[in-house]
Scaffold this active site. Structure first.
Site, PDB file in Angstrom:
ATOM      1  N   ASP A 167       5.073   0.159  11.926  1.00  0.00           N
ATOM      2  CA  ASP A 167       3.760  -0.355  11.505  1.00  0.00           C
ATOM      3  C   ASP A 167       3.530  -1.786  11.958  1.00  0.00           C
ATOM      4  OD1 ASP A 167       3.564   1.399   8.319  1.00  0.00           O
ATOM      5  OD2 ASP A 167       3.293   2.032  10.390  1.00  0.00           O
TER       6      ASP A 167
ATOM      7  N   ARG B 210       1.620  14.036  12.915  1.00  0.00           N
ATOM      8  CA  ARG B 210       1.945  13.845  11.501  1.00  0.00           C
ATOM      9  C   ARG B 210       2.211  15.168  10.771  1.00  0.00           C
ATOM     10  NH1 ARG B 210      -0.107   8.664  10.354  1.00  0.00           N
ATOM     11  NH2 ARG B 210       1.459   8.541   8.720  1.00  0.00           N
TER      12      ARG B 210
ATOM     13  N   ARG C  31      -8.541  -0.050   5.187  1.00  0.00           N
ATOM     14  CA  ARG C  31      -7.717   0.920   4.469  1.00  0.00           C
ATOM     15  C   ARG C  31      -6.441   0.268   3.955  1.00  0.00           C
ATOM     16  NH1 ARG C  31      -6.716   6.329   7.826  1.00  0.00           N
ATOM     17  NH2 ARG C  31      -5.378   6.582   6.011  1.00  0.00           N
TER      18      ARG C  31
ATOM     19  N   ILE D  34       4.063  17.980   8.249  1.00  0.00           N
ATOM     20  CA  ILE D  34       4.683  17.819   6.914  1.00  0.00           C
ATOM     21  C   ILE D  34       5.739  18.898   6.685  1.00  0.00           C
ATOM     22  CG2 ILE D  34       2.677  16.663   5.882  1.00  0.00           C
ATOM     23  CD1 ILE D  34       2.050  19.365   4.491  1.00  0.00           C
TER      24      ILE D  34
ATOM     25  N   LYS E 107       0.847  -1.220   0.000  1.00  0.00           N
ATOM     26  CA  LYS E 107       0.000   0.000   0.000  1.00  0.00           C
ATOM     27  C   LYS E 107       0.871   1.256   0.000  1.00  0.00           C
ATOM     28  CE  LYS E 107      -1.691   1.546   4.068  1.00  0.00           C
ATOM     29  NZ  LYS E 107      -1.388   2.945   4.376  1.00  0.00           N
ATOM     30  N   ASN E 108       1.915   1.269   0.852  1.00  0.00           N
ATOM     31  CA  ASN E 108       2.676   2.503   1.021  1.00  0.00           C
ATOM     32  C   ASN E 108       3.657   2.764  -0.109  1.00  0.00           C
ATOM     33  OD1 ASN E 108       1.185   2.926   3.254  1.00  0.00           O
ATOM     34  ND2 ASN E 108       2.751   2.279   4.714  1.00  0.00           N
TER      35      ASN E 108
ATOM     36  N   CYS F 277      -3.615  11.907  12.613  1.00  0.00           N
ATOM     37  CA  CYS F 277      -4.438  10.714  12.770  1.00  0.00           C
ATOM     38  C   CYS F 277      -4.170  10.198  14.174  1.00  0.00           C
ATOM     39  CB  CYS F 277      -4.119   9.692  11.685  1.00  0.00           C
ATOM     40  SG  CYS F 277      -2.565   8.924  11.914  1.00  0.00           S
TER      41      CYS F 277
HETATM   42  C1  EPZ Z   1       4.638   6.519   6.322  1.00  0.00           C
HETATM   43  O1  EPZ Z   1       4.016   7.602   6.979  1.00  0.00           O
HETATM   44  C2  EPZ Z   1       3.603   5.424   6.298  1.00  0.00           C
HETATM   45  N1  EPZ Z   1       2.424   5.893   5.575  1.00  0.00           N
HETATM   46  C3  EPZ Z   1       3.217   5.046   7.725  1.00  0.00           C
HETATM   47  O2  EPZ Z   1       2.361   3.905   7.638  1.00  0.00           O
HETATM   48  C4  EPZ Z   1       4.470   4.615   8.479  1.00  0.00           C
HETATM   49  O3  EPZ Z   1       4.124   4.373   9.816  1.00  0.00           O
HETATM   50  C5  EPZ Z   1       5.520   5.728   8.412  1.00  0.00           C
HETATM   51  O4  EPZ Z   1       5.790   6.064   7.032  1.00  0.00           O
HETATM   52  C6  EPZ Z   1       6.842   5.309   9.053  1.00  0.00           C
HETATM   53  O5  EPZ Z   1       7.337   4.181   8.409  1.00  0.00           O
HETATM   54  C7  EPZ Z   1       2.477   5.911   4.230  1.00  0.00           C
HETATM   55  O6  EPZ Z   1       3.475   5.571   3.626  1.00  0.00           O
HETATM   56  C8  EPZ Z   1       1.228   6.388   3.536  1.00  0.00           C
HETATM   57  P1  EPZ Z   1       7.178   9.595   8.252  1.00  0.00           P
HETATM   58  P2  EPZ Z   1       4.735   9.055   6.934  1.00  0.00           P
HETATM   59  O7  EPZ Z   1       7.147  10.881   7.496  1.00  0.00           O
HETATM   60  O8  EPZ Z   1       5.474   9.205   5.668  1.00  0.00           O
HETATM   61  C9  EPZ Z   1       7.864  12.852  11.611  1.00  0.00           C
HETATM   62  C10 EPZ Z   1       0.417   2.682   7.847  1.00  0.00           C
HETATM   63  O9  EPZ Z   1      -0.006   2.076   8.832  1.00  0.00           O
HETATM   64  N2  EPZ Z   1       7.745  13.834  10.518  1.00  0.00           N
HETATM   65  O10 EPZ Z   1       8.234   8.593   7.944  1.00  0.00           O
HETATM   66  O11 EPZ Z   1       3.731  10.081   7.304  1.00  0.00           O
HETATM   67  C11 EPZ Z   1       6.570  12.130  11.890  1.00  0.00           C
HETATM   68  O12 EPZ Z   1       5.778  12.888  12.783  1.00  0.00           O
HETATM   69  C12 EPZ Z   1       0.995   4.059   8.025  1.00  0.00           C
HETATM   70  O13 EPZ Z   1       0.466   2.226   6.671  1.00  0.00           O
HETATM   71  C13 EPZ Z   1       8.009  15.174  10.779  1.00  0.00           C
HETATM   72  O14 EPZ Z   1       8.330  15.548  11.904  1.00  0.00           O
HETATM   73  O15 EPZ Z   1       5.770   8.881   8.137  1.00  0.00           O
HETATM   74  C14 EPZ Z   1       7.044  10.841  12.506  1.00  0.00           C
HETATM   75  O16 EPZ Z   1       7.324  11.050  13.870  1.00  0.00           O
HETATM   76  C15 EPZ Z   1       0.831   4.556   9.452  1.00  0.00           C
HETATM   77  N3  EPZ Z   1       7.912  16.075   9.761  1.00  0.00           N
HETATM   78  C16 EPZ Z   1       8.362  10.560  11.773  1.00  0.00           C
HETATM   79  O17 EPZ Z   1       8.753  11.804  11.197  1.00  0.00           O
HETATM   80  C17 EPZ Z   1       7.567  15.693   8.477  1.00  0.00           C
HETATM   81  O18 EPZ Z   1       7.516  16.564   7.588  1.00  0.00           O
HETATM   82  C18 EPZ Z   1       8.253   9.525  10.658  1.00  0.00           C
HETATM   83  O19 EPZ Z   1       7.190   9.939   9.816  1.00  0.00           O
HETATM   84  C19 EPZ Z   1       7.312  14.332   8.249  1.00  0.00           C
HETATM   85  C20 EPZ Z   1       7.404  13.414   9.274  1.00  0.00           C
END
Ligand code: EPZ
Length: 430
Positions: free
Chosen positions: A304, A121, A396, A123, A21-22, A116
């Site tokens: 995850d 989360r 999802r 960006i 999915k991701n 969520c």
């Molecule tokens: C992806 O989310 C996945 N979702 C998540 O899977 C997964 O848990 C996560 O990566 C970590 O592996 C998708 O790919 C759609 P991150 P993402 O940016 O990209 C912080 C599932 O169950 N951060 O790697 O949103 C953030 O808060 C989902 O399939 C910032 O601070 O995760 C977190 O603490 C749940 N600023 C850490 O980084 C940013 O701009 C990692 O988040 C971005 C992230």
């Protein structure tokens, strides 16, 4: 929607894993970066993917489903770079359309994804990357707006390892003028898969899978046919399902290397695991043993998989420590698990789990996608009947979850009304 189940059956047999999915979410965004036709297969038929396909269709791309797991996309006729429909706000990965539209049209406006249940989360790293490419970014009225008179290569050092930011910056940089370097990049298999897809479209991306990714911008991308890698987390979920029910499950259509952190942890807990070219077999004859888990960016133990492994540890003998180092609020499900008899204490991002001998069936609510799946695994290991509510979360990210578990011998059904639950429970007694 809810699942009703009766625990106690060891899961035995084979399960085939679908596309990741991701990876698919980033790959679908990449597909609109060319005016030529793109065919993507091994696409998982899950809600998040279908919502993103709707959003892509909504801005004018032609999206044709060739079969349940294959789509054909042509984005030549995209008429808008504003993505703001109701449903798109409910999936976070809509933000990949920002990078794709900014890269292709030099501007984009996408509804800001909400937080969520596992954390805020943010960006900020995505926007930092776009600005490093010369774009201006403004968040207003619930929309993220990015535009660049000229998109030029830049140097981005991510303050935090972020899968989303790594993929989003790669998307925008693929069509920028000049070279981009992303340092402290995420190395997840799905980051590599999006890079491979972009390269199959004529992009020039090197180093994906390491923490330094180099992108040499090209003037345009061409069509391609691409097949998505198997889903590491779906596979890991069924591996833990075998462990927690003392079963014997062969998980097919996987890349064993992607599962190494999960495999080694389950072996530490007492599972026997055999690896084949595209399958792993998990046999758990006895009760699991306690261990320590710390979630980390790939190749560390995936966040995850944290709810799933924690549920297995809650039935293991001894006390385990689970540290969630990626998200700030990913233990919410422990209150639900306590209703089945689990004995865990959560302090901040650390859970101290005293294994108990058994769970007893209860009614619980899925707080998010992966915790929902973990609560189902707990119900399948519990004595008696359990009901898991809000299973839309689970849908999802897990295709045919009930059917695949049923194939493995689980007593589980999707129901809607209390009457159906009573009928199901009666059918178990008779
Ligand atoms: C992806 O989310 C996945 N979702 C998540 O899977 C997964 O848990 C996560 O990566 C970590 O592996 C998708 O790919 C759609 P991150 P993402 O940016 O990209 C912080 C599932 O169950 N951060 O790697 O949103 C953030 O808060 C989902 O399939 C910032 O601070 O995760 C977190 O603490 C749940 N600023 C850490 O980084 C940013 O701009 C990692 O988040 C971005 C992230």
């Amino acid at each position: 929607m809810r699942y009703v189940m009766k625990g106690g059956n060891p899961l035995v047999g084979e399960v085939v894993i679908g596309g990741a999915k991701n990876a698919a979410l980033g790959i679908l965004a990449a597909a609109i970066m060319t005016d030529e036709t793109v065919v993507i297969d091994n696409l998982p038929d899950v809600r998040d993917i279908n919502v993103l396909l709707e959003a892509i269709r909504d801005i004018g791309a032609v999206v044709e489903r060739l079969d349940r797991h294959t789509v054909k996309i042509n984005a030549r006729c995209i008429g808008s770079v504003t993505v703001n429909n109701e449903f798109i706000k409910r999936i976070r990965a809509s933000y990949y359309l920002l990078g794709a539209l900014l890269g292709k049209y030099r501007r984009a406006s996408v509804a800001l994804p909400g937080g969520c249940n596992i954390g805020s989360r943010p960006i900020d790293q995505h926007l930092k990357g776009f600005r490093a490419l010369g774009a201006s970014t403004v968040v207003e009225y619930g929309m993220v707006n990015a535009d660049a008179a000229r998109l030029r290569g830049g140097h981005v050092y991510l303050d935090v390892v972020s899968v989303g930011a790594t993929i989003n910056i790669m998307l925008a940089a693929a069509l920028a003028d000049g070279s981009t370097i992303i340092e402290n990049a995420a190395k997840e298999p799905h980051v590599v898969d999006v890079a491979s897809m972009l390269n199959s479209m004529g992009a020039n991306i090197k180093g994906a899978g390491t923490d330094v990714i180099r992108i040499s911008g090209v003037s345009k991308l061409h069509g391609t046919e691409y097949s998505i890698i198997p889903d590491q987390i779906e596979a890991g979920t069924y591996m833990v399902a075998a462990a927690i029910t003392k079963g014997d499950v062969t998980v097919r259509n996987v890349i064993p290397k992607h599962l190494e952190a999960i495999t080694s942890k389950l072996m530490e807990m007492g599972c026997e695991i055999s690896e084949f070219d595209d399958a792993v077999r998990v046999v758990a004859k006895n009760r699991m043993s306690h261990t320590k888990v710390k979630t980390l960016p790939y190749p560390g133990f995936p966040t995850d998989m944290q709810p799933q492994i924690s549920v297995a540890l809650a039935l293991a003998c001894g006390t385990s420590i689970v540290t969630e180092s990626i998200f700030e609020n990913r233990f919410k499900y422990m209150d639900e698990l306590a209703r089945m008899g689990a004995n865990a204490k959560v302090e901040g991002n650390i859970a101290v789990i005293d294994g108990v001998g058994r769970f007893t069936g209860a009614e619980v609510c899925a707080p998010d996608l992966r915790a929902g799946a973990a609560l189902v695994l707990a119900g399948l290991a519990a004595d008696g009947c359990s009901v898991v509510e809000d299973v839309e979360y689970i849908m999802r990210g897990y295709e045919c979850f009930v059917e695949k578990l049923h194939e493995l011998g689980a007593e589980i059904r999707l129901v809607d009304t209390d009457k159906e639950i009573q009928k199901y429970k009666l059918s178990l007694i008779s």
